[in-house]
Write an enzyme that holds these catalytic residues in place. Structure first.
Site, short mmCIF file in Angstrom:
data_model
loop_
_atom_site.label_atom_id
_atom_site.label_comp_id
_atom_site.label_asym_id
_atom_site.label_seq_id
_atom_site.Cartn_x
_atom_site.Cartn_y
_atom_site.Cartn_z
N GLN A 1 4.79 -24.93 31.36
CA GLN A 1 5.85 -24.08 30.82
C GLN A 1 7.16 -24.82 30.57
O GLN A 1 8.08 -24.25 30.00
CB GLN A 1 6.12 -22.89 31.76
N ASN A 2 7.24 -26.08 30.99
CA ASN A 2 8.46 -26.83 30.70
C ASN A 2 8.50 -27.10 29.20
O ASN A 2 7.50 -27.49 28.60
CB ASN A 2 8.51 -28.13 31.50
N ARG A 3 9.66 -26.90 28.61
CA ARG A 3 9.79 -27.01 27.16
C ARG A 3 10.19 -28.41 26.68
O ARG A 3 10.41 -28.62 25.50
CB ARG A 3 10.82 -25.98 26.65
N PHE A 4 10.28 -29.38 27.59
CA PHE A 4 10.76 -30.71 27.20
C PHE A 4 9.91 -31.33 26.09
O PHE A 4 10.44 -31.74 25.05
CB PHE A 4 10.82 -31.66 28.40
#
Length: 172
Positions: A40-43
């Site tokens: 779920q990290n958008r990086f």
């Protein structure tokens, strides 16, 4: 129970001019031994969109790191080690900062540091006071790409980070 967390080495080469700093890799990232491994990290989606225009990041982790380096972006963390239960930055304590004076001496082309979130920025400032006044070095707090930062949508993150990377005069 407090877990000891040890960060990763930097992903950097002689062409890098911008350093993106996280705080400390998440539990998932530490387990996978990859920066920003939490799904779920958008990086990675954000950087992929900014740097290549594509919506899907490279599947292979080393290709993701190479994508950053090809665009003159290094990746590291403000914290070398800490104690933390879970993945939240607010749970970090007993941290030891990375040595950025030594790092920047080795990689002198880096002139912009973009801190991915408040904890990264706070720790960088706490342990690197001499660098805060360094001529020719820009240090900026960016909105976090963490899923915990729910008030920033992906498109908003893309716009804000793109602007910062443009100011750093990176080819986008």
């Amino acid at each position: 129970m407090n877990d000891d967390c040890i960060g990763f080495p930097p992903s950097v080469d002689e062409g890098c001019r911008v350093l993106v700093l996280g705080s400390m890799p998440s539990v998932k990232s530490l387990a996978e031994q990859q920066y920003y491994a939490h799904p779920q990290n958008r990086f990675w989606p954000m950087m992929t969109k900014i740097l290549t225009g594509k919506d899907v990041p490279p599947a292979v982790y080393e290709d993701r790191l190479r994508m950053l380096r090809e665009h003159h972006i290094a990746l590291w963390d403000a914290i070398a080690s800490c104690k933390r239960e879970g993945s939240l930055d607010s749970a970090i304590h007993d941290e030891i900062g990375n040595d950025f004076s030594k790092f920047l001496a080795k990689w002198p082309r880096i002139t912009t540091i973009l801190c991915n979130g408040g904890k990264s920025f706070q720790c960088f400032k706490r342990y690197n006071k001499v660098l805060l006044a360094r001529e020719g070095l820009t240090i900026r707090q960016m909105p976090s790409t963490s899923p915990a930062n729910a008030r920033w949508r992906l498109n908003d993150l893309i716009a804000e980070w793109r602007k910062a990377l443009s100011i750093a005069k990176l080819p986008l």
